[in-house]
Design a protein around this motif. Structure first.
Motif, PDB file in Angstrom:
ATOM      1  N   ALA A  47      27.928  22.942 -42.280  1.00  0.00           N
ATOM      2  CA  ALA A  47      27.321  23.485 -41.061  1.00  0.00           C
ATOM      3  C   ALA A  47      28.214  24.544 -40.425  1.00  0.00           C
ATOM      4  CB  ALA A  47      27.044  22.366 -40.073  1.00  0.00           C
ATOM      5  N   ALA A  48      29.518  24.386 -40.522  1.00  0.00           N
ATOM      6  CA  ALA A  48      30.445  25.354 -39.941  1.00  0.00           C
ATOM      7  C   ALA A  48      30.363  26.708 -40.640  1.00  0.00           C
ATOM      8  CB  ALA A  48      31.870  24.810 -40.004  1.00  0.00           C
ATOM      9  N   GLN A  49      29.904  26.708 -41.878  1.00  0.00           N
ATOM     10  CA  GLN A  49      29.770  27.964 -42.609  1.00  0.00           C
ATOM     11  C   GLN A  49      28.588  28.793 -42.119  1.00  0.00           C
ATOM     12  OE1 GLN A  49      32.402  28.448 -44.646  1.00  0.00           O
ATOM     13  NE2 GLN A  49      32.929  26.378 -43.998  1.00  0.00           N
ATOM     14  N   PHE A  50      27.613  28.136 -41.503  1.00  0.00           N
ATOM     15  CA  PHE A  50      26.391  28.812 -41.090  1.00  0.00           C
ATOM     16  C   PHE A  50      26.226  28.937 -39.580  1.00  0.00           C
ATOM     17  CE2 PHE A  50      25.466  26.858 -45.229  1.00  0.00           C
ATOM     18  CZ  PHE A  50      25.127  27.996 -45.943  1.00  0.00           C
ATOM     19  N   SER A  51      27.076  28.261 -38.815  1.00  0.00           N
ATOM     20  CA  SER A  51      26.914  28.260 -37.366  1.00  0.00           C
ATOM     21  C   SER A  51      28.271  28.283 -36.677  1.00  0.00           C
ATOM     22  CB  SER A  51      26.136  27.012 -36.936  1.00  0.00           C
ATOM     23  OG  SER A  51      26.098  26.905 -35.536  1.00  0.00           O
ATOM     24  N   ASP A  52      28.321  28.991 -35.561  1.00  0.00           N
ATOM     25  CA  ASP A  52      29.537  28.992 -34.761  1.00  0.00           C
ATOM     26  C   ASP A  52      29.599  27.783 -33.836  1.00  0.00           C
ATOM     27  OD1 ASP A  52      30.393  31.353 -35.893  1.00  0.00           O
ATOM     28  OD2 ASP A  52      29.414  32.601 -34.370  1.00  0.00           O
ATOM     29  N   ASP A  53      28.523  27.012 -33.768  1.00  0.00           N
ATOM     30  CA  ASP A  53      28.482  25.831 -32.899  1.00  0.00           C
ATOM     31  C   ASP A  53      29.353  24.694 -33.415  1.00  0.00           C
ATOM     32  OD1 ASP A  53      26.747  27.103 -31.171  1.00  0.00           O
ATOM     33  OD2 ASP A  53      24.958  26.348 -32.190  1.00  0.00           O
ATOM     34  N   VAL A  54      29.605  24.664 -34.703  1.00  0.00           N
ATOM     35  CA  VAL A  54      30.468  23.637 -35.291  1.00  0.00           C
ATOM     36  C   VAL A  54      31.871  24.217 -35.355  1.00  0.00           C
ATOM     37  CG1 VAL A  54      30.869  22.139 -37.264  1.00  0.00           C
ATOM     38  CG2 VAL A  54      28.541  22.739 -36.631  1.00  0.00           C
ATOM     39  N   ASP A  55      32.728  23.753 -34.470  1.00  0.00           N
ATOM     40  CA  ASP A  55      34.074  24.303 -34.356  1.00  0.00           C
ATOM     41  C   ASP A  55      35.097  23.188 -34.557  1.00  0.00           C
ATOM     42  OD1 ASP A  55      36.102  26.110 -33.920  1.00  0.00           O
ATOM     43  OD2 ASP A  55      36.061  25.839 -31.748  1.00  0.00           O
ATOM     44  N   TRP A  56      35.180  22.686 -35.779  1.00  0.00           N
ATOM     45  CA  TRP A  56      36.109  21.622 -36.102  1.00  0.00           C
ATOM     46  C   TRP A  56      37.356  22.221 -36.718  1.00  0.00           C
ATOM     47  CZ3 TRP A  56      33.970  16.456 -38.361  1.00  0.00           C
ATOM     48  CH2 TRP A  56      33.001  15.940 -37.505  1.00  0.00           C
ATOM     49  N   ASP A  57      38.505  21.647 -36.379  1.00  0.00           N
ATOM     50  CA  ASP A  57      39.736  22.016 -37.067  1.00  0.00           C
ATOM     51  C   ASP A  57      40.161  20.841 -37.954  1.00  0.00           C
ATOM     52  OD1 ASP A  57      40.614  20.237 -35.169  1.00  0.00           O
ATOM     53  OD2 ASP A  57      41.994  21.619 -34.192  1.00  0.00           O
ATOM     54  N   LEU A  58      41.298  20.967 -38.590  1.00  0.00           N
ATOM     55  CA  LEU A  58      41.759  19.930 -39.523  1.00  0.00           C
ATOM     56  C   LEU A  58      41.907  18.578 -38.839  1.00  0.00           C
ATOM     57  CD1 LEU A  58      42.744  19.184 -42.349  1.00  0.00           C
ATOM     58  CD2 LEU A  58      45.038  19.847 -41.621  1.00  0.00           C
ATOM     59  N   PHE A  59      42.401  18.579 -37.612  1.00  0.00           N
ATOM     60  CA  PHE A  59      42.586  17.326 -36.876  1.00  0.00           C
ATOM     61  C   PHE A  59      41.257  16.591 -36.684  1.00  0.00           C
ATOM     62  CE2 PHE A  59      42.926  14.944 -32.854  1.00  0.00           C
ATOM     63  CZ  PHE A  59      43.943  14.081 -33.202  1.00  0.00           C
ATOM     64  N   ASP A  60      40.195  17.331 -36.392  1.00  0.00           N
ATOM     65  CA  ASP A  60      38.873  16.717 -36.215  1.00  0.00           C
ATOM     66  C   ASP A  60      38.403  16.037 -37.496  1.00  0.00           C
ATOM     67  OD1 ASP A  60      38.627  17.593 -33.546  1.00  0.00           O
ATOM     68  OD2 ASP A  60      37.938  19.559 -34.231  1.00  0.00           O
ATOM     69  N   TYR A  61      38.603  16.697 -38.625  1.00  0.00           N
ATOM     70  CA  TYR A  61      38.210  16.100 -39.908  1.00  0.00           C
ATOM     71  C   TYR A  61      39.043  14.859 -40.232  1.00  0.00           C
ATOM     72  CZ  TYR A  61      35.224  20.076 -40.973  1.00  0.00           C
ATOM     73  OH  TYR A  61      34.229  21.014 -40.942  1.00  0.00           O
ATOM     74  N   VAL A  62      40.324  14.911 -39.923  1.00  0.00           N
ATOM     75  CA  VAL A  62      41.195  13.760 -40.193  1.00  0.00           C
ATOM     76  C   VAL A  62      40.792  12.567 -39.325  1.00  0.00           C
ATOM     77  CG1 VAL A  62      43.564  12.904 -40.009  1.00  0.00           C
ATOM     78  CG2 VAL A  62      43.122  15.140 -41.020  1.00  0.00           C
TER      79      VAL A  62
END
Length: 93
Positions: free
Chosen positions: A30-45
């Motif tokens: 989703a982050a590849q197609f939208s600027d609304d998904v703004d996760w960094d590495l910490f969020d994924y971890v």
């Protein structure tokens, strides 16, 4: 614990890890197609740890209790509560 239980537990942990990775692909794509998904590495971890621990806890407790529906609801509510707290701070933190 006999070797059959440890094998099945390791298989369950592998499946939980695989499921966690697949679920984490959703915001990554989703982050590849939208600027609304703004996760960094910490969020994924953090979300990966939350999902993996929830899946593991669900499997371990549901094996002991035997009622997968009740355990699923309890673990699901806990995950939603932690997720909401991390997202918007519903407890005023």
């Amino acid at each position: 614990m006999n070797s059959n239980n440890s094998y099945s537990l390791s298989r369950v942990l592998l499946l939980v890890a695989l499921g966690t990775g697949i679920i984490l692909l959703i915001p990554l794509i989703a982050a590849q197609f939208s600027d609304d998904v703004d996760w960094d590495l910490f969020d994924y971890v953090v979300m990966g740890a939350l999902l993996f621990s929830a899946g593991t806890i669900f499997e371990l407790i549901s094996r002991r209790i035997g009622n997968r529906v009740v355990v699923g609801i309890a673990v699901g509510l806990f995950v939603l509560l932690v997720w909401a707290e991390l997202a918007v701070g519903i407890f005023g933190t």
